[in-house]
Design a protein around this motif. Sequence first.
Motif, PDB file in Angstrom:
ATOM      1  N   UNK A  10      44.154 -67.870  26.066  1.00  0.00           N
ATOM      2  CA  UNK A  10      43.700 -66.759  25.235  1.00  0.00           C
ATOM      3  C   UNK A  10      44.130 -65.425  25.832  1.00  0.00           C
ATOM      4  N   UNK A  11      45.390 -65.125  25.709  1.00  0.00           N
ATOM      5  CA  UNK A  11      45.940 -63.848  26.134  1.00  0.00           C
ATOM      6  C   UNK A  11      46.136 -63.000  24.897  1.00  0.00           C
ATOM      7  N   UNK A  12      45.535 -61.810  24.821  1.00  0.00           N
ATOM      8  CA  UNK A  12      45.590 -61.020  23.596  1.00  0.00           C
ATOM      9  C   UNK A  12      47.007 -60.705  23.178  1.00  0.00           C
ATOM     10  N   UNK A  13      47.226 -60.462  21.894  1.00  0.00           N
ATOM     11  CA  UNK A  13      48.550 -60.145  21.393  1.00  0.00           C
ATOM     12  C   UNK A  13      49.123 -58.923  22.069  1.00  0.00           C
ATOM     13  N   UNK A  14      50.422 -58.984  22.365  1.00  0.00           N
ATOM     14  CA  UNK A  14      51.081 -57.876  23.025  1.00  0.00           C
ATOM     15  C   UNK A  14      51.372 -56.778  22.020  1.00  0.00           C
ATOM     16  N   UNK A  15      51.011 -55.564  22.351  1.00  0.00           N
ATOM     17  CA  UNK A  15      51.308 -54.429  21.484  1.00  0.00           C
ATOM     18  C   UNK A  15      52.439 -53.613  22.063  1.00  0.00           C
ATOM     19  N   UNK A  96      41.102 -64.153  13.341  1.00  0.00           N
ATOM     20  CA  UNK A  96      41.842 -65.399  13.184  1.00  0.00           C
ATOM     21  C   UNK A  96      43.311 -65.200  13.553  1.00  0.00           C
ATOM     22  N   UNK A  97      43.890 -64.098  13.129  1.00  0.00           N
ATOM     23  CA  UNK A  97      45.282 -63.823  13.495  1.00  0.00           C
ATOM     24  C   UNK A  97      45.436 -63.731  15.006  1.00  0.00           C
ATOM     25  N   UNK A  98      44.492 -63.054  15.640  1.00  0.00           N
ATOM     26  CA  UNK A  98      44.552 -62.872  17.095  1.00  0.00           C
ATOM     27  C   UNK A  98      44.530 -64.211  17.818  1.00  0.00           C
ATOM     28  N   UNK A  99      43.577 -65.075  17.444  1.00  0.00           N
ATOM     29  CA  UNK A  99      43.417 -66.309  18.196  1.00  0.00           C
ATOM     30  C   UNK A  99      44.412 -67.381  17.780  1.00  0.00           C
ATOM     31  N   UNK A 100      44.982 -67.295  16.593  1.00  0.00           N
ATOM     32  CA  UNK A 100      46.086 -68.198  16.284  1.00  0.00           C
ATOM     33  C   UNK A 100      47.307 -67.845  17.121  1.00  0.00           C
ATOM     34  N   UNK A 101      47.563 -66.558  17.285  1.00  0.00           N
ATOM     35  CA  UNK A 101      48.696 -66.139  18.125  1.00  0.00           C
ATOM     36  C   UNK A 101      48.500 -66.583  19.572  1.00  0.00           C
ATOM     37  N   UNK A 254      59.062 -61.968  29.806  1.00  0.00           N
ATOM     38  CA  UNK A 254      59.318 -61.080  28.684  1.00  0.00           C
ATOM     39  C   UNK A 254      58.130 -60.887  27.773  1.00  0.00           C
ATOM     40  N   UNK A 255      56.980 -61.481  28.103  1.00  0.00           N
ATOM     41  CA  UNK A 255      55.839 -61.224  27.244  1.00  0.00           C
ATOM     42  C   UNK A 255      54.829 -62.328  27.213  1.00  0.00           C
ATOM     43  N   UNK A 256      55.010 -63.431  27.964  1.00  0.00           N
ATOM     44  CA  UNK A 256      53.970 -64.439  28.083  1.00  0.00           C
ATOM     45  C   UNK A 256      54.037 -65.476  27.000  1.00  0.00           C
ATOM     46  N   UNK A 257      52.929 -66.265  26.951  1.00  0.00           N
ATOM     47  CA  UNK A 257      52.860 -67.429  26.095  1.00  0.00           C
ATOM     48  C   UNK A 257      53.016 -67.109  24.634  1.00  0.00           C
ATOM     49  N   UNK A 258      52.515 -65.963  24.179  1.00  0.00           N
ATOM     50  CA  UNK A 258      52.581 -65.652  22.757  1.00  0.00           C
ATOM     51  C   UNK A 258      54.022 -65.554  22.290  1.00  0.00           C
ATOM     52  N   UNK A 259      54.876 -64.819  22.998  1.00  0.00           N
ATOM     53  CA  UNK A 259      56.256 -64.679  22.583  1.00  0.00           C
ATOM     54  C   UNK A 259      56.980 -66.014  22.685  1.00  0.00           C
ATOM     55  N   UNK A 260      56.567 -66.852  23.649  1.00  0.00           N
ATOM     56  CA  UNK A 260      57.196 -68.149  23.784  1.00  0.00           C
ATOM     57  C   UNK A 260      56.933 -68.992  22.556  1.00  0.00           C
ATOM     58  N   UNK A 261      55.746 -68.870  21.972  1.00  0.00           N
ATOM     59  CA  UNK A 261      55.422 -69.615  20.776  1.00  0.00           C
ATOM     60  C   UNK A 261      56.144 -69.038  19.567  1.00  0.00           C
ATOM     61  N   UNK A 262      56.327 -67.726  19.521  1.00  0.00           N
ATOM     62  CA  UNK A 262      56.895 -67.078  18.350  1.00  0.00           C
ATOM     63  C   UNK A 262      58.410 -67.201  18.311  1.00  0.00           C
TER      64      UNK A 262
END
Length: 327
Positions: A10-15, A96-101, A254-262
Amino acid sequence: KKRHGTMAALVPPQGAGAGGAVHQPWFAGAPLTRVLAAGTALAYVLFETSHLHADLSLDYDRLTADGELYRLLTANLTFGTVAELLVGMLVMVPLMRRYERELGTAKFGTLVVFVNVVATFLELCVASSFPALTDVRHSGPYPALGAVLYLFHVYAPRLHPKFFGLMGFDFSEKSLTYIFALQAVFSGGMGTLQPVLCGAIASWLYTSSILPFGKILLPESMFGWLDTDVPQTLAARRGRGAARGGAGAGAGGAGGGQRQRMAPNFGGGGAAAAMAAAQQPPPPPPPSEEAIAQLTAMGFERQAVIRALGQTDNNLEAAANRLLSGA
């Protein structure tokens, strides 16, 4: 401050970070949330124009006496009034958007299914044990609302404890979400409070470190049709094993797990690693003393704070979650 493995992601979305703002579609990285939000709005229009709210709500008497089991599914499709729809969506969809990301679509989708099943079971148990408390159950995805509110309350840190003051009391930035959430949770009395609480309990069961439910994961193929934000998703999944050894290491900086998923990995380790390395941004500047002070005020050691900020491109919220998760 150690967190369960299920929620360690649960790492918040990168802004906007040190490298500048990244402009993406609002639902980028959250295709399931987009479908659920659109479905909730469209279902409300359909139910309202066809006058179906009463026929599809969770009426316990008709459920038990007439055997209308379909109400167990239809009751959570959409809200019963336009006011509930607006306030509920305003609170629920961003969370929901936050935690799905942060969890990934498959994990988040599993959580949504688990919460709806378990919360419905809990509601039926309450209805059979305390029928006086369940005369009118308002329609709406209140279990899902309770689930994401639980995640927000437990895993979103208070970055600004004195965000604003009122009548001598200090409130954090999280208070703004709580204010709207209270309106949604208590809008229908026990008819809305009960399903929200059941959803929060189900969310706790799924994320608890002492229970095995967090190991449940639905197949990613169930959600593959949702990944329209990123091309060649299926090809990326087929090459995931090789990509983890190459592009995974580059994407971390380059931005952690979120970018890796995207961002999918398009092939083998060598080429993917070279592509990821070429796209890495320059190292971020040293963290500011203000950011360090805010995190050390939360009880973390200075060196751990500096290290976490360096690993998250000086993103204050991401560093706080990293420290909370013990990563």
